[in-house]
Design an enzyme around this catalytic site. Structure first.
Site, short mmCIF file in Angstrom:
data_model
loop_
_atom_site.label_atom_id
_atom_site.label_comp_id
_atom_site.label_asym_id
_atom_site.label_seq_id
_atom_site.Cartn_x
_atom_site.Cartn_y
_atom_site.Cartn_z
N TYR A 123 -39.89 11.88 7.13
CA TYR A 123 -40.94 12.03 8.02
C TYR A 123 -42.39 12.41 7.67
O TYR A 123 -43.10 12.67 8.52
CB TYR A 123 -40.59 12.48 9.40
CG TYR A 123 -39.47 11.57 10.03
CD1 TYR A 123 -38.35 11.01 9.62
CD2 TYR A 123 -39.35 11.49 11.55
CE1 TYR A 123 -37.69 10.25 10.30
CE2 TYR A 123 -38.34 11.07 12.32
CZ TYR A 123 -37.35 10.37 11.40
OH TYR A 123 -36.59 9.58 12.26
N LYS A 175 -26.42 14.52 2.89
CA LYS A 175 -25.96 13.37 2.21
C LYS A 175 -25.97 13.67 0.58
O LYS A 175 -26.43 12.91 -0.02
CB LYS A 175 -26.69 12.02 2.59
CG LYS A 175 -25.90 10.81 2.16
CD LYS A 175 -24.86 10.28 2.72
CE LYS A 175 -24.33 9.17 2.02
NZ LYS A 175 -23.02 8.68 2.42
N ASP A 209 -22.06 10.63 7.39
CA ASP A 209 -21.65 9.54 7.90
C ASP A 209 -20.06 9.96 8.47
O ASP A 209 -19.74 9.66 9.40
CB ASP A 209 -21.30 8.42 6.73
CG ASP A 209 -21.21 8.96 5.29
OD1 ASP A 209 -21.61 10.16 5.01
OD2 ASP A 209 -20.87 8.17 4.48
#
Ligand code: NAD
Length: 340
Positions: A123, A175, A209
């Site tokens: 972001y 991740k 995930d």
């Protein structure tokens, strides 16, 4: 003594749910003077500037703001004002709790506090197109930046939060298996900090995930979650869904010098102007604000009135299965406050 708070009504359903919240806080005698300021589409319409200097000055003065959602055009126009506000005031910690209040949902015991890094990651706004041949948009790239400083302060915030609130576990969501550098640095920093708190707070690691799957299967397993900006944004809508939807979940944006309180949800253009939005999320954000101001008892009184009104289900808005308007729900909460 009265405390001044910057009030940004926002766009779409924002003015109606912030008005409802001001009405509730005034009824609870919160002793707040509201400094009304514009931002977002409303500010563009009024002064052709999405974040007028007067609004920034007000937050610099008051150091605390209650904000309705702001509209951000998808894929064009000015950058997100929310992101800009968070970066301007370095509001690095985004605290988004999701707790079951309503009965009859799939899960009865969700109580998750998601701590989202709010200023870095994908972001930061470093994006560009790459021209190939005649196509100026042949490719696009967005950069994710994670710093050790940024990872350290948000993960530390999550562990300190857990300690201060008697919570037992922090789940570090990442991740790093794929994004070995940016996510790897976040995970590496988290592992180091976890050791400092090992006596009081358990730490577990989850790949984002797998975390998403487990959140919808066994949400009661989670306590405090800490993660990077984009994952936190997505997972906090997911945790909102676990407790009855976006109408119910608040968020605090906390920095060293200022704090902005708001709902997790956006401007809800599909229901804007109809007087039927659920003001609970902004009301609970106002409770987070009162906690932040050291008004814990008042915050608890208001929260109890909101929870009892929701539980009774007689006067609730359409998103949680009722037929009440924003104003009718607010009246019912205020009436409860009187009885409490
Ligand atoms: P949204 O959160 O506005 O709406 C998603 C769905 O949830 C809609 O069906 C909406 O009706 C419902 N909903 C949301 N809040 C509700 C409430 N209080 N009561 C009842 N139902 C409610 O998401 P969106 O439609 O993807 O985004 C609309 C705009 O909001 C976009 O411009 C987006 O950029 C902006 N946005 C702003 C913020 C913020 O200011 N912090 C956060 C998210 C999205």
């Amino acid at each position: 003594m009265s405390r001044t708070v910057t009030l940004i009504p926002g766009d779409g359903i924002g003015p109606s749910i912030t008005d409802a919240t001001v009405r509730l806080l005034d009824a609870a005698r919160a002793n707040i003077t509201w400094d009304r300021q514009l931002a977002g589409a409303a500010a563009v319409a009024a002064v052709n500037d999405p974040i007028p200097e007067a609004t920034l000055d007000s937050i610099r003065r008051t150091k605390i703001a209650l904000k309705g959602p702001l509209e951000t055009a998808v894929g064009k126009g000015f950058r997100s004002i929310n992101v800009a506000l968070r970066q301007t005031f370095d509001l690095y910690a985004n605290i988004r709790p999701a707790k079951t209040v309503l009965t009859g949902l799939k899960f009865s015991d969700v109580d998750i506090v998601l701590v989202r890094e709010n200023t870095e990651g994908l972001y930061i706004g470093i994006e560009n197109y790459v021209k190939i041949g005649d196509d100026p948009h042949a490719a696009a790239q967005s950069m994710a930046v994670v710093t050790r400083f940024g990872a350290d302060r948000i993960i530390r915030y999550a562990f300190e939060y857990a300690k201060a609130h008697g919570r037992k576990k922090v789940t570090l969501v990442h991740k790093a298996n794929i994004l070995k550098y940016s996510q790897g640095l976040f995970l590496e920093t988290g592992r180091m900090i976890a050791q400092e708190y090992a006596d009081t707070v358990t730490c577990e690691e989850k790949i984002v995930d797998a975390c998403a799957m487990e959140l919808v299967m066994r949400p009661e397993r989670f306590d405090v979650i800490v993660t990077t900006n984009l994952f936190g944004d997505i997972l906090s809508d997911l945790t909102s869904g676990l407790v009855g939807g976006l109408g119910l979940t608040p968020g605090a944006n906390i920095g060293k010098g200022a704090a902005i309180f708001e709902a997790v949800h956006g401007t809800a253009p599909d229901i804007a102007g109809r007087g039927i939005a659920n003001p609970t999320a902004v009301m609970l954000a106002a409770c987070q604000m009162l906690d932040h101001m050291g008004e814990g008892a008042l915050s608890q009184r208001i929260k109890t009135a909101i929870e009892q009104t929701l539980l009774e289900r007689k006067t609730v808005t359409g998103d949680v299965g009722g037929t009440a308007t924003t104003d009718q729900f607010t009246d019912a909460v205020i009436a409860r406050l009187g009885r409490g």
